[in-house]
Design a protein around this motif. Structure first.
Motif, PDB file in Angstrom:
ATOM      1  N   UNK A  71       2.344  16.276   0.470  1.00 12.16           N
ATOM      2  CA  UNK A  71       1.659  16.018   1.730  1.00 12.16           C
ATOM      3  C   UNK A  71       1.456  14.539   2.001  1.00 12.16           C
ATOM      4  N   UNK A  72       1.300  13.746   0.943  1.00 16.37           N
ATOM      5  CA  UNK A  72       1.028  12.316   1.138  1.00 16.37           C
ATOM      6  C   UNK A  72       2.251  11.440   0.923  1.00 16.37           C
ATOM      7  N   UNK A  73       3.418  12.029   0.663  1.00 12.46           N
ATOM      8  CA  UNK A  73       4.608  11.226   0.483  1.00 12.46           C
ATOM      9  C   UNK A  73       5.558  11.827  -0.520  1.00 12.46           C
ATOM     10  N   UNK A  74       6.124  10.969  -1.363  1.00 14.41           N
ATOM     11  CA  UNK A  74       7.059  11.384  -2.410  1.00 14.41           C
ATOM     12  C   UNK A  74       6.429  11.098  -3.758  1.00 14.41           C
ATOM     13  N   UNK A  75       6.393  12.102  -4.646  1.00 11.93           N
ATOM     14  CA  UNK A  75       5.862  11.952  -5.994  1.00 11.93           C
ATOM     15  C   UNK A  75       7.032  11.867  -6.962  1.00 11.93           C
ATOM     16  N   UNK A  76       6.982  10.906  -7.870  1.00 11.84           N
ATOM     17  CA  UNK A  76       8.041  10.717  -8.851  1.00 11.84           C
ATOM     18  C   UNK A  76       7.535  11.098 -10.235  1.00 11.84           C
ATOM     19  N   UNK A  77       8.236  12.022 -10.899  1.00 21.04           N
ATOM     20  CA  UNK A  77       7.847  12.503 -12.230  1.00 21.04           C
ATOM     21  C   UNK A  77       8.919  12.126 -13.248  1.00 21.04           C
ATOM     22  N   UNK A  78       8.484  11.693 -14.419  1.00 20.66           N
ATOM     23  CA  UNK A  78       9.399  11.439 -15.533  1.00 20.66           C
ATOM     24  C   UNK A  78       9.952  12.762 -16.046  1.00 20.66           C
ATOM     25  N   UNK A  79      11.035  12.725 -16.825  1.00 21.33           N
ATOM     26  CA  UNK A  79      11.576  13.971 -17.386  1.00 21.33           C
ATOM     27  C   UNK A  79      10.571  14.754 -18.221  1.00 21.33           C
ATOM     28  N   UNK A  80       9.517  14.082 -18.727  1.00 19.11           N
ATOM     29  CA  UNK A  80       8.491  14.790 -19.502  1.00 19.11           C
ATOM     30  C   UNK A  80       7.383  15.352 -18.623  1.00 19.11           C
ATOM     31  N   UNK A  81       7.506  15.211 -17.294  1.00 13.51           N
ATOM     32  CA  UNK A  81       6.531  15.766 -16.363  1.00 13.51           C
ATOM     33  C   UNK A  81       5.403  14.829 -15.983  1.00 13.51           C
ATOM     34  N   UNK A  82       5.366  13.622 -16.536  1.00 14.53           N
ATOM     35  CA  UNK A  82       4.327  12.658 -16.211  1.00 14.53           C
ATOM     36  C   UNK A  82       4.519  12.108 -14.800  1.00 14.53           C
ATOM     37  N   UNK A  83       3.440  12.057 -14.024  1.00  9.17           N
ATOM     38  CA  UNK A  83       3.496  11.442 -12.704  1.00  9.17           C
ATOM     39  C   UNK A  83       3.620   9.931 -12.874  1.00  9.17           C
ATOM     40  N   UNK A  84       4.750   9.383 -12.443  1.00  9.61           N
ATOM     41  CA  UNK A  84       4.981   7.948 -12.577  1.00  9.61           C
ATOM     42  C   UNK A  84       4.402   7.160 -11.409  1.00  9.61           C
ATOM     43  N   UNK A  85       4.512   7.725 -10.218  1.00 10.02           N
ATOM     44  CA  UNK A  85       4.017   7.015  -9.045  1.00 10.02           C
ATOM     45  C   UNK A  85       4.325   7.766  -7.777  1.00 10.02           C
ATOM     46  N   UNK A  86       3.900   7.176  -6.662  1.00  5.74           N
ATOM     47  CA  UNK A  86       4.094   7.797  -5.365  1.00  5.74           C
ATOM     48  C   UNK A  86       4.599   6.774  -4.353  1.00  5.74           C
ATOM     49  N   UNK A  87       5.415   7.260  -3.439  1.00  6.63           N
ATOM     50  CA  UNK A  87       5.743   6.517  -2.224  1.00  6.63           C
ATOM     51  C   UNK A  87       4.960   7.187  -1.108  1.00  6.63           C
ATOM     52  N   UNK A  88       3.969   6.505  -0.589  1.00  7.20           N
ATOM     53  CA  UNK A  88       3.089   7.086   0.418  1.00  7.20           C
ATOM     54  C   UNK A  88       3.727   6.964   1.802  1.00  7.20           C
ATOM     55  N   UNK A  89       3.740   8.072   2.522  1.00  3.84           N
ATOM     56  CA  UNK A  89       4.369   8.163   3.835  1.00  3.84           C
ATOM     57  C   UNK A  89       3.306   8.643   4.828  1.00  3.84           C
TER      58      UNK A  89
ATOM     59  N   UNK B  66       0.793  -1.240   0.000  1.00  2.00           N
ATOM     60  CA  UNK B  66       0.000   0.000   0.000  1.00  2.00           C
ATOM     61  C   UNK B  66       0.822   1.285   0.000  1.00  2.00           C
ATOM     62  N   UNK B  67       2.106   1.218   0.358  1.00  2.00           N
ATOM     63  CA  UNK B  67       2.897   2.451   0.355  1.00  2.00           C
ATOM     64  C   UNK B  67       3.494   2.766  -1.012  1.00  2.00           C
ATOM     65  N   UNK B  68       3.306   1.899  -1.996  1.00  2.00           N
ATOM     66  CA  UNK B  68       3.760   2.160  -3.358  1.00  2.00           C
ATOM     67  C   UNK B  68       2.556   2.270  -4.278  1.00  2.00           C
ATOM     68  N   UNK B  69       2.419   3.412  -4.925  1.00  5.43           N
ATOM     69  CA  UNK B  69       1.264   3.694  -5.781  1.00  5.43           C
ATOM     70  C   UNK B  69       1.763   3.929  -7.209  1.00  5.43           C
ATOM     71  N   UNK B  70       1.395   3.046  -8.125  1.00  2.82           N
ATOM     72  CA  UNK B  70       1.869   3.110  -9.501  1.00  2.82           C
ATOM     73  C   UNK B  70       0.870   3.869 -10.369  1.00  2.82           C
ATOM     74  N   UNK B  71       1.330   4.919 -11.038  1.00  2.00           N
ATOM     75  CA  UNK B  71       0.494   5.705 -11.942  1.00  2.00           C
ATOM     76  C   UNK B  71       0.878   5.509 -13.402  1.00  2.00           C
ATOM     77  N   UNK B  72       2.084   5.011 -13.647  1.00  2.82           N
ATOM     78  CA  UNK B  72       2.594   4.832 -15.003  1.00  2.82           C
ATOM     79  C   UNK B  72       3.504   3.608 -14.983  1.00  2.82           C
ATOM     80  N   UNK B  73       3.468   2.768 -16.019  1.00  2.36           N
ATOM     81  CA  UNK B  73       4.298   1.557 -16.027  1.00  2.36           C
ATOM     82  C   UNK B  73       5.786   1.817 -15.839  1.00  2.36           C
ATOM     83  N   UNK B  74       6.250   3.013 -16.203  1.00  2.00           N
ATOM     84  CA  UNK B  74       7.669   3.317 -16.045  1.00  2.00           C
ATOM     85  C   UNK B  74       8.107   3.304 -14.585  1.00  2.00           C
ATOM     86  N   UNK B  75       7.151   3.476 -13.671  1.00  2.00           N
ATOM     87  CA  UNK B  75       7.469   3.469 -12.241  1.00  2.00           C
ATOM     88  C   UNK B  75       7.891   2.074 -11.779  1.00  2.00           C
TER      89      UNK B  75
END
Length: 310
Positions: free
Chosen positions: A247-265, A6-15
């Motif tokens: 606020x909900x953790x760490x957001x990871x963005x690709x170089x093109x600005x796409x949200x790849x995923x989150x680490x929820x804290x 549950x602490x890893x949230x995938x928004x894009x397959x690249x994550x």
């Protein structure tokens, strides 16, 4: 089908190439007031971070655990290292950017601009040419919690560049509250967080990106928006992905600005850095604690990969 915790949230397959389904979110230290400014010392195998209201810089290592690095930090916030491996910090109390020499002496690098005191330097990075770049919002003078209450002397909340020759220049002046900043791996881009929504909900919670043209910045617009809370500290990995606090953790963005995923804290995250003996641990500072998690990448900063700065 891969099942992620549950602490890893995938928004894009690249994550999926950056996180592992068995990677645990570990709390390595707790009991603080507001942690900030993590920086990894690979040549000393330790993490330094600030507890701003407690006016301390703490040290954590795998072998020795938690200790106090500096008992009186002057409300130190953001930290980084320069190309000689020295610690640079932003002090709200003295309203300056300070360098710790190898022998422990402190050297003030900047505390005034155009004859007036800075607001409260917040975050700092160093480019390969030795220039020091830092943000100067007013968080440290808004109250006595993270500094000393005072009226701002600067007309704007600037982002500054201190040249290797010692010349201080305001390179961006149109932020409400400029906060975290980091370079892309090749240093052709500088990302700057807008955190003005902390006190004005009409300010967008986004990250802007600028092209670096020597000592100048060229505005390239909004890179990404944070959908939970606001952006604060940020780091790039060697692949050019941008990892931002939220606020909900760490957001990871690709170089093109796409949200790849989150680490929820489970706490509001203030900042983060890469490090660990293998360079593949993400250290996360949050409200009262510090976490770490394995990631399948490394930080773009040279000292995050287990060796001395060049």
């Amino acid at each position: 089908m891969i099942t992620f915790p549950p602490h890893l949230q995938v928004h894009d397959p690249r994550f999926l190439e950056l996180v592992h389904p068995m990677a645990k979110l570990e709390k390595i230290a707790e009991g603080f007031t507001w942690t900030e400014g993590p920086v990894w010392f690979g040549d000393r195998d330790c993490l330094l971070f600030s507890d701003i209201p407690s006016r301390r810089i703490l040290r954590w290592s795998e072998s020795e655990g938690l200790s106090t690095y500096r008992a009186e930090s002057g409300f130190n916030n953001g930290n980084t290292r320069d190309r000689q491996g020295r610690l640079l910090g932003c002090r709200h109390g003295a309203r300056d950017v300070v360098r710790t020499e190898h022998d422990g002496r402190l050297t003030v690098l900047a505390d005034h601009f155009e004859g007036r005191r800075l607001n409260s330097p917040n975050d700092v990075v160093v480019s390969s040419d030795g220039a020091v770049w830092f943000t100067d919002p007013t968080y440290g003078i808004l109250s006595n919690f993270e500094g000393y209450r005072a009226d701002p002397e600067q007309a704007a909340h600037n982002v500054y560049r201190l040249s290797p020759e010692g010349d201080l220049t305001a390179v961006v002046s149109d932020f409400t509250q400029p906060n975290g900043l980091c370079f892309s791996p090749d240093q052709s881009l500088l990302y700057i967080a807008e955190s003005g929504s902390s006190h004005d909900d009409t300010v967008p919670s986004h990250i802007r990106v600028f092209g670096v043209d020597g000592g100048r910045l060229v505005d390239r617009g909004v890179f990404a928006a944070i959908d939970k809370g606001l952006p604060d500290g940020m780091r790039c990995d060697v692949l050019g992905n941008l990892w931002s606090s939220a606020a909900d953790g760490v957001h990871c963005f690709a170089p093109d600005g796409t949200l790849l995923g989150k680490i929820l804290v489970p706490e509001v995250v203030s900042n983060l850095c890469f490090g660990g003996s293998d360079g593949q641990r993400l250290f996360i500072t949050s409200t009262t604690s510090v976490h770490r998690i394995f990631v399948d990448t490394m930080g773009a900063e040279p000292w995050t990969r287990g060796h001395q700065c060049p």
